[in-house]
Design an enzyme around this catalytic site. Structure first.
Site, PDB file in Angstrom:
ATOM      1  N   LYS A  10       0.843  -1.209   0.000  1.00  0.00           N
ATOM      2  CA  LYS A  10       0.000   0.000   0.000  1.00  0.00           C
ATOM      3  C   LYS A  10       0.875   1.255   0.000  1.00  0.00           C
ATOM      4  CE  LYS A  10       1.091   1.836   3.924  1.00  0.00           C
ATOM      5  NZ  LYS A  10       1.217   2.278   5.217  1.00  0.00           N
ATOM      6  N   ASP A 136      -3.010  -1.451   9.918  1.00  0.00           N
ATOM      7  CA  ASP A 136      -3.104  -1.443   8.451  1.00  0.00           C
ATOM      8  C   ASP A 136      -3.745  -2.716   7.892  1.00  0.00           C
ATOM      9  OD1 ASP A 136      -2.015   1.043   7.867  1.00  0.00           O
ATOM     10  OD2 ASP A 136       0.021   0.303   7.545  1.00  0.00           O
TER      11      ASP A 136
HETATM   12  C1  LIG Z   1       2.013   4.327   9.482  1.00  0.00           C
HETATM   13  C2  LIG Z   1       0.931   3.442   8.914  1.00  0.00           C
HETATM   14  O1  LIG Z   1       1.515   2.335   8.256  1.00  0.00           O
HETATM   15  C3  LIG Z   1       0.166   4.241   7.879  1.00  0.00           C
HETATM   16  O2  LIG Z   1      -0.641   3.441   7.054  1.00  0.00           O
HETATM   17  C4  LIG Z   1      -0.010   2.943  10.001  1.00  0.00           C
HETATM   18  O3  LIG Z   1      -0.610   4.022  10.696  1.00  0.00           O
HETATM   19  C5  LIG Z   1       0.664   2.005  10.993  1.00  0.00           C
HETATM   20  O4  LIG Z   1       0.105   0.767  10.822  1.00  0.00           O
HETATM   21  P1  LIG Z   1       0.732  -0.582  11.464  1.00  0.00           P
HETATM   22  O5  LIG Z   1       2.160  -0.691  11.102  1.00  0.00           O
HETATM   23  O6  LIG Z   1      -0.208  -1.681  11.080  1.00  0.00           O
HETATM   24  O7  LIG Z   1       0.656  -0.225  12.987  1.00  0.00           O
HETATM   25  P2  LIG Z   1       0.445  -1.162  14.271  1.00  0.00           P
HETATM   26  O8  LIG Z   1       1.204  -2.430  14.072  1.00  0.00           O
HETATM   27  O9  LIG Z   1      -1.009  -1.233  14.583  1.00  0.00           O
HETATM   28  O10 LIG Z   1       1.138  -0.262  15.381  1.00  0.00           O
HETATM   29  C6  LIG Z   1       2.533  -0.109  15.497  1.00  0.00           C
HETATM   30  C7  LIG Z   1       2.764   1.030  16.476  1.00  0.00           C
HETATM   31  O11 LIG Z   1       2.501   2.296  15.833  1.00  0.00           O
HETATM   32  C8  LIG Z   1       1.831   3.190  16.678  1.00  0.00           C
HETATM   33  N1  LIG Z   1       0.524   3.568  16.075  1.00  0.00           N
HETATM   34  C9  LIG Z   1       0.014   2.861  15.031  1.00  0.00           C
HETATM   35  C10 LIG Z   1      -1.183   3.240  14.457  1.00  0.00           C
HETATM   36  C11 LIG Z   1      -1.844   4.381  14.967  1.00  0.00           C
HETATM   37  N2  LIG Z   1      -3.007   4.805  14.441  1.00  0.00           N
HETATM   38  N3  LIG Z   1      -1.323   5.067  16.017  1.00  0.00           N
HETATM   39  C12 LIG Z   1      -0.135   4.686  16.573  1.00  0.00           C
HETATM   40  O12 LIG Z   1       0.341   5.329  17.509  1.00  0.00           O
HETATM   41  C13 LIG Z   1       1.678   2.488  18.007  1.00  0.00           C
HETATM   42  O13 LIG Z   1       2.756   2.882  18.807  1.00  0.00           O
HETATM   43  C14 LIG Z   1       1.825   1.031  17.670  1.00  0.00           C
HETATM   44  O14 LIG Z   1       2.370   0.301  18.722  1.00  0.00           O
HETATM   45  N1  LIG Z   2       5.382 -11.358   6.831  1.00  0.00           N
HETATM   46  C1  LIG Z   2       6.240 -10.375   7.173  1.00  0.00           C
HETATM   47  N2  LIG Z   2       6.842  -9.655   6.210  1.00  0.00           N
HETATM   48  C2  LIG Z   2       7.691  -8.655   6.529  1.00  0.00           C
HETATM   49  N3  LIG Z   2       7.997  -8.315   7.791  1.00  0.00           N
HETATM   50  C3  LIG Z   2       7.437  -8.990   8.790  1.00  0.00           C
HETATM   51  C4  LIG Z   2       6.527 -10.043   8.517  1.00  0.00           C
HETATM   52  N4  LIG Z   2       6.100 -10.513   9.698  1.00  0.00           N
HETATM   53  C5  LIG Z   2       6.705  -9.795  10.653  1.00  0.00           C
HETATM   54  N5  LIG Z   2       7.543  -8.890  10.129  1.00  0.00           N
HETATM   55  C6  LIG Z   2       8.328  -7.912  10.909  1.00  0.00           C
HETATM   56  O1  LIG Z   2       7.562  -6.699  10.943  1.00  0.00           O
HETATM   57  C7  LIG Z   2       8.391  -5.556  10.899  1.00  0.00           C
HETATM   58  C8  LIG Z   2       7.756  -4.506   9.971  1.00  0.00           C
HETATM   59  O2  LIG Z   2       7.776  -4.992   8.667  1.00  0.00           O
HETATM   60  P1  LIG Z   2       6.762  -4.494   7.541  1.00  0.00           P
HETATM   61  O3  LIG Z   2       7.406  -4.809   6.224  1.00  0.00           O
HETATM   62  O4  LIG Z   2       5.405  -5.000   7.757  1.00  0.00           O
HETATM   63  O5  LIG Z   2       6.798  -2.921   7.834  1.00  0.00           O
HETATM   64  P2  LIG Z   2       6.072  -1.705   7.200  1.00  0.00           P
HETATM   65  O6  LIG Z   2       6.025  -1.831   5.694  1.00  0.00           O
HETATM   66  O7  LIG Z   2       6.735  -0.463   7.714  1.00  0.00           O
HETATM   67  O8  LIG Z   2       4.591  -1.784   7.740  1.00  0.00           O
HETATM   68  P3  LIG Z   2       3.544  -0.606   7.949  1.00  0.00           P
HETATM   69  O9  LIG Z   2       3.549   0.205   6.673  1.00  0.00           O
HETATM   70  O10 LIG Z   2       2.261  -1.387   8.146  1.00  0.00           O
HETATM   71  O11 LIG Z   2       3.990   0.159   9.154  1.00  0.00           O
HETATM   72  C9  LIG Z   2       9.767  -6.028  10.454  1.00  0.00           C
HETATM   73  O12 LIG Z   2      10.650  -5.714  11.479  1.00  0.00           O
HETATM   74  C10 LIG Z   2       9.662  -7.536  10.257  1.00  0.00           C
HETATM   75  O13 LIG Z   2      10.699  -8.226  10.889  1.00  0.00           O
END
Ligand SMILES: C[C@](O)(CO)[C@H](O)COP(=O)(O)OP(=O)(O)OC[C@H]1O[C@@H](n2ccc(N)nc2=O)[C@H](O)[C@@H]1O
Ligand SMILES: Nc1ncnc2c1ncn2[C@@H]1O[C@H](COP(=O)(O)OP(=O)(O)OP(=O)(O)O)[C@@H](O)[C@H]1O
Length: 284
Positions: A10, A136
């Site tokens: 995304k 997400d």
């Molecule tokens: C940055 C984005 O990826 C934008 O799409 C999302 O808002 C984050 O989505 P995500 O990675 O699925 O987040 P989560 O795994 O639910 O949360 C990771 C951490 O981000 C912070 N978090 C996340 C979502 C949100 N609305 N508020 C927050 O403060 C929290 O500290 C949480 O512990």
């Molecule tokens: N299936 C998976 N694929 C990639 N990373 C994973 C997976 N499962 C757990 N992880 C862990 O999750 C953490 C975040 O990875 P991810 O690629 O989902 O981040 P991101 O793209 O920043 O996600 P978001 O945009 O939702 O914040 C990494 O440190 C990784 O080790």
């Protein structure tokens, strides 16, 4: 029987943070869409009551820390499934990039296991299960283009943006989503992006307006911690991208490009100093 699912990345076309909630999460307004850069999942039933994950990518956890593992465990527990599953993840989405790679794998696992085990779980219920795994994940369950509010799990479908090229570039920097939200301060933002105006741009199918309305308040944190991401944005604009933004909490920067002729120039220009560059289409 084998089940295959595609787990696309995304991008956030806009992201605004409203305030911090008592539960520690932030109330957000985001508009997200999918791009044609996807992990591929292969799922097959195992007679033994176990979850096994494998991947060609050497850099992700394969145990209970993997979001696909967590999704399989959740669905097994909630629906009392006694058989096991083997899940192979063919990773193409860069990890910890702001592209929701792990979240999309979790969503694809929920969709795939619903089919593999014939559970007939509704789309709404799958999104609720997804919300237990990450903010997400509900969006990744349905995909398309949507306004996401709450902590990201309350979704309103929107029209897709006009088709275009998306050039994605990720510097070798690790950014923690929790840290970026933790360092965010509303009062430092001069101009907030507008969900209403981005929605109007999508509804009028105006590509220049979509580019004009791109905005992400989390850039104020990530670009401050990593000035090289700001440099990457400037370079992409200079090379001719029509609109440029950091996705999610970063560090990936994407550029929207309407003319195919410009794409290779931008791609080649970025490859000079950034190893991970992708040129893809929107998933419309
Ligand atoms: C940055 C984005 O990826 C934008 O799409 C999302 O808002 C984050 O989505 P995500 O990675 O699925 O987040 P989560 O795994 O639910 O949360 C990771 C951490 O981000 C912070 N978090 C996340 C979502 C949100 N609305 N508020 C927050 O403060 C929290 O500290 C949480 O512990
Ligand atoms: N299936 C998976 N694929 C990639 N990373 C994973 C997976 N499962 C757990 N992880 C862990 O999750 C953490 C975040 O990875 P991810 O690629 O989902 O981040 P991101 O793209 O920043 O996600 P978001 O945009 O939702 O914040 C990494 O440190 C990784 O080790």
């Amino acid at each position: 029987m084998k089940i295959y699912e595609k787990a696309p990345a995304k991008i956030n076309l806009m992201l605004d943070v409203l305030h911090k909630r008592p539960d520690g999460y932030h109330e957000v307004e985001m508009i997200m869409t999918m791009v044609d850069l996807a992990d591929r999942l292969e799922m097959s039933a195992l007679p033994r009551d176990t979850i096994i994950i494998s991947s060609q990518a050497g850099y992700i956890p394969l145990d209970e820390k993997n979001l696909a593992f967590q999704a399989a465990k959740l669905i097994k527990e909630r629906y009392n499934v006694r058989s096991g599953v083997y899940i192979h993840l063919d990773k193409k989405i860069p990890v910890a990039a702001g592209l929701a790679g792990g979240s999309s794998d979790a969503a694809a696992t929920l969709r795939g296991l619903n089919r593999l085990w014939g559970l007939n779980i509704s789309g709404e219920e799958l999104k609720k299960l997804g919300a237990e795994l990450g903010s997400d994940v509900p969006f990744c369950v349905t995909g398309g283009t949507a306004l996401a509010t709450g902590r990201g799990e309350v979704l309103t479908p929107l029209p897709n943006p006009p088709q275009c090229w998306v050039v994605l570039a990720k510097l070798p920097i690790n950014v923690s989503t929790a840290e970026v939200y933790g360092r965010y301060r509303n009062e430092r933002i001069e101009k907030h992006p507008s969900a209403e105006r981005m929605r109007a741009a999508l509804e009028s199918r105006s590509f220049p307006e979509v580019c004009r309305e791109l905005g992400n308040v989390l850039e104020s944190v990530t670009l401050h911690m990593h000035p090289e991401v700001a440099h990457l944005k400037e370079t992409m604009l200079r090379l001719g991208a029509d609109g440029v933004l950091m996705s999610g909490s970063g560090p990936t920067v994407f550029g929207l490009v309407s003319k195919e002729a410009k794409v290779s120039r931008i791609y080649n220009g970025l490859r000079g100093f950034c190893k991970e560059v992708y040129a893809v289409r929107l998933l419309t």
